[in-house]
Design an enzyme around this catalytic site. Structure first.
Site, PDB file in Angstrom:
ATOM      1  N   GLY A  74      12.809 -10.493   4.863  1.00  0.00           N
ATOM      2  CA  GLY A  74      11.607  -9.656   4.826  1.00  0.00           C
ATOM      3  C   GLY A  74      11.481  -8.768   6.053  1.00  0.00           C
ATOM      4  O   GLY A  74      10.427  -8.172   6.293  1.00  0.00           O
ATOM      5  N   ASP A  86       9.701   1.142   5.037  1.00  0.00           N
ATOM      6  CA  ASP A  86      10.764   0.530   5.842  1.00  0.00           C
ATOM      7  C   ASP A  86      11.658   1.585   6.477  1.00  0.00           C
ATOM      8  O   ASP A  86      12.027   1.491   7.650  1.00  0.00           O
ATOM      9  CB  ASP A  86      11.624  -0.397   4.974  1.00  0.00           C
ATOM     10  CG  ASP A  86      10.813  -1.526   4.361  1.00  0.00           C
ATOM     11  OD1 ASP A  86       9.632  -1.679   4.729  1.00  0.00           O
ATOM     12  OD2 ASP A  86      11.364  -2.242   3.510  1.00  0.00           O
ATOM     13  N   THR A 119       0.830  -1.211   0.000  1.00  0.00           N
ATOM     14  CA  THR A 119       0.000   0.000   0.000  1.00  0.00           C
ATOM     15  C   THR A 119       0.865   1.263   0.000  1.00  0.00           C
ATOM     16  O   THR A 119       0.387   2.320  -0.379  1.00  0.00           O
ATOM     17  CB  THR A 119      -0.936   0.026   1.234  1.00  0.00           C
ATOM     18  OG1 THR A 119      -0.185  -0.378   2.369  1.00  0.00           O
ATOM     19  CG2 THR A 119      -2.115  -0.901   1.050  1.00  0.00           C
ATOM     20  N   GLY A 171      17.670 -10.681   4.295  1.00  0.00           N
ATOM     21  CA  GLY A 171      16.854 -11.264   3.232  1.00  0.00           C
ATOM     22  C   GLY A 171      15.633 -12.009   3.743  1.00  0.00           C
ATOM     23  O   GLY A 171      15.064 -12.825   3.034  1.00  0.00           O
ATOM     24  N   TYR A 210       8.121  -7.953  -7.548  1.00  0.00           N
ATOM     25  CA  TYR A 210       7.664  -6.794  -6.771  1.00  0.00           C
ATOM     26  C   TYR A 210       7.350  -5.635  -7.719  1.00  0.00           C
ATOM     27  O   TYR A 210       6.294  -5.003  -7.641  1.00  0.00           O
ATOM     28  CB  TYR A 210       8.749  -6.405  -5.769  1.00  0.00           C
ATOM     29  CG  TYR A 210       8.363  -5.341  -4.784  1.00  0.00           C
ATOM     30  CD1 TYR A 210       7.974  -5.667  -3.494  1.00  0.00           C
ATOM     31  CD2 TYR A 210       8.402  -3.983  -5.132  1.00  0.00           C
ATOM     32  CE1 TYR A 210       7.636  -4.692  -2.575  1.00  0.00           C
ATOM     33  CE2 TYR A 210       8.063  -2.996  -4.219  1.00  0.00           C
ATOM     34  CZ  TYR A 210       7.685  -3.359  -2.951  1.00  0.00           C
ATOM     35  OH  TYR A 210       7.349  -2.390  -2.047  1.00  0.00           O
ATOM     36  N   SER A 240      17.869  -4.300   4.767  1.00  0.00           N
ATOM     37  CA  SER A 240      18.368  -3.284   3.835  1.00  0.00           C
ATOM     38  C   SER A 240      18.092  -1.875   4.369  1.00  0.00           C
ATOM     39  O   SER A 240      18.979  -1.024   4.365  1.00  0.00           O
ATOM     40  CB  SER A 240      17.780  -3.476   2.438  1.00  0.00           C
ATOM     41  OG  SER A 240      16.378  -3.443   2.448  1.00  0.00           O
TER      42      SER A 240
HETATM   43  P1  ADP Z   1      15.675  -7.585   3.590  1.00  0.00           P
HETATM   44  O1  ADP Z   1      15.684  -6.100   3.557  1.00  0.00           O
HETATM   45  O2  ADP Z   1      14.311  -8.170   3.677  1.00  0.00           O
HETATM   46  O3  ADP Z   1      16.576  -8.167   4.627  1.00  0.00           O
HETATM   47  P2  ADP Z   1      16.864  -7.198   0.992  1.00  0.00           P
HETATM   48  O4  ADP Z   1      17.089  -8.114  -0.165  1.00  0.00           O
HETATM   49  O5  ADP Z   1      16.098  -5.953   0.757  1.00  0.00           O
HETATM   50  O6  ADP Z   1      16.251  -8.076   2.169  1.00  0.00           O
HETATM   51  O7  ADP Z   1      18.276  -6.757   1.569  1.00  0.00           O
HETATM   52  C1  ADP Z   1      19.247  -7.736   1.889  1.00  0.00           C
HETATM   53  C2  ADP Z   1      20.610  -7.324   1.349  1.00  0.00           C
HETATM   54  O8  ADP Z   1      21.107  -6.217   2.113  1.00  0.00           O
HETATM   55  C3  ADP Z   1      21.659  -8.410   1.493  1.00  0.00           C
HETATM   56  O9  ADP Z   1      21.681  -9.261   0.391  1.00  0.00           O
HETATM   57  C4  ADP Z   1      22.935  -7.615   1.605  1.00  0.00           C
HETATM   58  O10 ADP Z   1      23.401  -7.246   0.309  1.00  0.00           O
HETATM   59  C5  ADP Z   1      22.502  -6.331   2.283  1.00  0.00           C
HETATM   60  N1  ADP Z   1      22.778  -6.319   3.726  1.00  0.00           N
HETATM   61  C6  ADP Z   1      21.892  -6.061   4.714  1.00  0.00           C
HETATM   62  N2  ADP Z   1      22.494  -6.051   5.929  1.00  0.00           N
HETATM   63  C7  ADP Z   1      23.803  -6.288   5.703  1.00  0.00           C
HETATM   64  C8  ADP Z   1      24.961  -6.403   6.560  1.00  0.00           C
HETATM   65  N3  ADP Z   1      24.879  -6.243   7.869  1.00  0.00           N
HETATM   66  N4  ADP Z   1      26.157  -6.659   5.964  1.00  0.00           N
HETATM   67  C9  ADP Z   1      26.247  -6.800   4.627  1.00  0.00           C
HETATM   68  N5  ADP Z   1      25.201  -6.715   3.790  1.00  0.00           N
HETATM   69  C10 ADP Z   1      23.996  -6.464   4.305  1.00  0.00           C
HETATM   70 MG    MG Z   2      14.853  -4.891   1.997  1.00  0.00          MG
END
Ligand code: ADP
Ligand code: MG
Length: 376
Positions: A115, A163, A31, A113, A215, A119
């Site tokens: 959810g 987020d 949303t 990763g 997405y 990120s």
């Molecule tokens: P989510 O946000 O749901 O965890 P995303 O695919 O949006 O999944 O983000 C995950 C990505 O963010 C990972 O693949 C990595 O590249 C990066 N990431 C997040 N936290 C870290 C961290 N602490 N160290 C290195 N990379 C990270």
């Molecule tokens: Mg994310």
């Protein structure tokens, strides 16, 4: 301790440290980019960052999670999209700090990763830390939009702003009610603990990649439906407007619109239910939200459906997948005394179906991004 991680990596004490949390979204899925309503809360798991300026015109970024040091020269030209460091580098690029070099150490407890928005936790912790360190004077709202822009334009994940707003603005024991049309925020006291309730996360450990197209397809379907309906966004549509519009839309578009319109209404009802401490109603709304994502928005998976169904069959008040979909996590609202039996039932069901063993844990509504005291 993040300061120790920094010291081990760079051999000196960092100038300052920040943390920013991951989040679960209680309700209001897909949303945000439709200018609608969302209701996330921050979780206790955070990403921590220690940072210092250097005089070497270089960005040195170390993640304890990947045990990797990535370097890039300042000012940033092109960002290497093949490394995780694209997230902090994208944020740094948009902060426009020129040739000021930085040493950065990162360590995250947010499952990556799953959810739960590791990120956004990463982007917001880095953005807040750089903002403070260099005295850039940006507000949290400016930082939230900058981090969203980093994720959209540099990373290529066409997500909304939920987020980042949650990670920056959340407070302990509260959910963040966001009107994504005006970007107004209201904190909503949850009171799960006092009501003898817990919010559980079932991380199905199945991957989702928001940059991989599904997405973005949903987002495009929503935008094209809005165009066919002659409205600036699906936020302009109410439940009664759904009557008779099916002739203007493809069958798929109609289903997507129906999800968004009802989901917006459910967020408003959920806020009211929480304010009235009517957790049965909240639970019912969570389940309706899940069914809508499964049947109308079509972003669920067999694992997420199973987690929700088993949680409901073993006494949860409500359950739903959370986050962008196509994998990731589900949430379940349960009475504390039933937590163990719900957890066991889900493990058992996943094993019987031959699914990956999920990771099941409870989450507590926690504070948003803030600076860490020395040696905190
Ligand atoms: P989510 O946000 O749901 O965890 P995303 O695919 O949006 O999944 O983000 C995950 C990505 O963010 C990972 O693949 C990595 O590249 C990066 N990431 C997040 N936290 C870290 C961290 N602490 N160290 C290195 N990379 C990270
Ligand atoms: Mg994310």
């Amino acid at each position: 301790m993040i300061q120790e991680v920094f010291k081990n990596q760079f051999g000196y004490t960092p100038e300052l440290s920040f943390q920013a949390p991951g989040r679960v979204n209680l309700i209001g899925e897909h949303t945000d980019y439709n200018q609608g309503f969302v209701l996330p809360m921050a979780i206790e798991q955070t990403t921590k960052v220690s940072i210092s300026k250097n005089n070497d015109q270089i960005f040195r970024i170390f993640s304890k999670n990947t045990d990797e040091l990535v370097q890039a020269s300042a000012p940033l030209a092109e960002i290497d999209l093949s490394t995780w460091a694209k997230y902090p580098l994208a944020v740094i690029q948009l902060l426009e700090i020129g040739d000021q070099g930085l040493d950065i150490a990162i360590s995250s407890e947010v499952p990556i990763g799953a959810g739960l928005s590791s990120s956004a936790a990463l982007e917001c912790s880095v953005a807040s830390a750089v903002n403070e360190l260099l005295g850039l004077g940006k507000t949290n709202k400016e930082l939230a939009f900058l981090c969203q822009k980093a994720e959209n334009t540099v990373i290529g994940a066409p997500t909304g702003n939920m987020d980042q707003l949650a990670s920056l603005f959340a407070e302990k024991d509260k959910a963040v009610f966001i009107d994504c049309q005006t970007n107004d925020l209201q904190l909503v006291e949850l009171g799960f603990d006092q009501a003898g309730l817990e919010l559980m996360v079932i991380d199905t450990r199945t991957s989702h990649d928001l940059a991989d197209g599904d997405y973005g397809n949903r987002r495009n379907e929503c935008f094209s439906a809005a165009q066919h309906l002659g409205v600036s966004s699906l936020r302009q549509m109410s439940i009664k407007d759904l009557d008779g519009i099916d002739s203007l839309l493809s069958e798929i578009e109609f289903k997507r619109v129906r999800h968004v319109v009802y989901e917006n209404a459910r967020v408003l009802e959920a806020v009211q239910a929480i304010n009235e401490r009517d957790f049965q109603t909240l639970g019912r709304l969570l389940l309706l939200s899940h069914k809508s994502m499964r049947d109308d928005f079509e972003i669920s998976t067999p694992e997420l459906d199973e987690a929700v169904e088993v949680a409901m069959n073993s006494s949860a008040l409500g359950a739903r997948m959370t986050g962008g979909g196509f994998g990731g996590s589900a949430i379940a609202l349960v009475k504390t005394e039933n937590k163990q039996s719900v957890t066991e039932a889900i493990y058992k069901a996943f094993e019987a179906k031959g699914f990956k063993t999920p990771d099941i844990f409870n989450v507590i509504a926690s504070a948003g991004a803030h600076q860490l005291q020395e040696q905190a």
